[in-house]
Design an enzyme around this catalytic site. Sequence first.
Site, short mmCIF file in Angstrom:
data_model
loop_
_atom_site.label_atom_id
_atom_site.label_comp_id
_atom_site.label_asym_id
_atom_site.label_seq_id
_atom_site.Cartn_x
_atom_site.Cartn_y
_atom_site.Cartn_z
N CYS A 97 -52.06 30.17 37.56
CA CYS A 97 -51.93 28.72 37.64
C CYS A 97 -50.80 28.22 36.74
O CYS A 97 -50.75 28.50 35.54
CB CYS A 97 -53.26 28.07 37.23
SG CYS A 97 -53.15 26.29 37.02
N HIS A 147 -51.23 11.58 36.69
CA HIS A 147 -49.88 11.07 36.44
C HIS A 147 -50.01 9.73 35.71
O HIS A 147 -50.73 8.84 36.19
CB HIS A 147 -49.15 10.80 37.76
CG HIS A 147 -48.93 12.00 38.64
ND1 HIS A 147 -47.71 12.63 38.76
CD2 HIS A 147 -49.77 12.67 39.47
CE1 HIS A 147 -47.80 13.63 39.62
NE2 HIS A 147 -49.04 13.68 40.08
N CYS A 181 -52.02 26.12 33.76
CA CYS A 181 -52.66 26.96 32.73
C CYS A 181 -51.59 27.67 31.91
O CYS A 181 -51.71 27.79 30.69
CB CYS A 181 -53.60 27.98 33.38
SG CYS A 181 -55.20 27.30 33.92
N HIS A 191 -59.36 25.02 33.29
CA HIS A 191 -58.90 24.92 34.68
C HIS A 191 -59.96 24.27 35.56
O HIS A 191 -61.05 24.80 35.74
CB HIS A 191 -58.54 26.30 35.24
CG HIS A 191 -58.01 26.21 36.64
ND1 HIS A 191 -56.68 26.08 36.92
CD2 HIS A 191 -58.65 26.20 37.83
CE1 HIS A 191 -56.52 25.99 38.23
NE2 HIS A 191 -57.71 26.06 38.80
N HIS A 213 -54.67 17.00 37.48
CA HIS A 213 -53.75 16.30 36.57
C HIS A 213 -53.72 14.83 36.93
O HIS A 213 -53.96 14.44 38.07
CB HIS A 213 -52.35 16.90 36.61
CG HIS A 213 -51.80 17.07 37.99
ND1 HIS A 213 -52.15 18.12 38.81
CD2 HIS A 213 -50.93 16.32 38.71
CE1 HIS A 213 -51.52 18.01 39.97
NE2 HIS A 213 -50.78 16.91 39.95
N ASN A 261 -53.62 12.91 42.63
CA ASN A 261 -53.62 13.30 44.03
C ASN A 261 -54.61 14.44 44.23
O ASN A 261 -54.57 15.43 43.51
CB ASN A 261 -52.22 13.75 44.46
CG ASN A 261 -51.20 12.63 44.34
OD1 ASN A 261 -51.48 11.49 44.72
ND2 ASN A 261 -50.03 12.93 43.78
#
Length: 113
Positions: free
Chosen positions: A4, A101, A7, A46, A99, A86
């Site tokens: 990842c 933004h 990660c 994760h 994540h 997203n």
Amino acid sequence: MADCLFCKIVKGEIPSTKIYEDDSVYVFADINPTAPIHYLLIPKEHISKLDEVTKENSAVIAHIYEVIAQLAEKLDLKDGFRVVSNCGELAGQSVFHIHFHLLAGRPLEWPAG
Ligand code: 5GP
Ligand code: ZN
């Protein structure tokens, strides 16, 4: 997750411009910013995407929103900012480590595309 990208960024195996870090959260500048301020907030653990948030792992997501409020104060974003996560390919997710933004520094159109 060995393969990842985010990660690897958390572990320092891929360089990033660090904005903030604590025990559970890492914040760094997006490599391809779409606004004067475009940071990515991620849990160090994760989680692939928003629909994998559960009662067991949601504390770090709540903490991310506390960090957002602190950053907004520190960066003086009182004129406004946007937070986007997203989820899935149709929504445009390209990195499958959850994540958020943080976007600011220009007028942000709404509705988003
Ligand atoms: P998504 O499209 O999944 O919502 O957002 C992924 C974001 O990660 C994109 O805005 C993209 O520019 C950013 N990104 C992809 N690879 C890297 C990288 O190696 N370093 C950094 N700092 N950002 C990245
Ligand atoms: Zn990951």
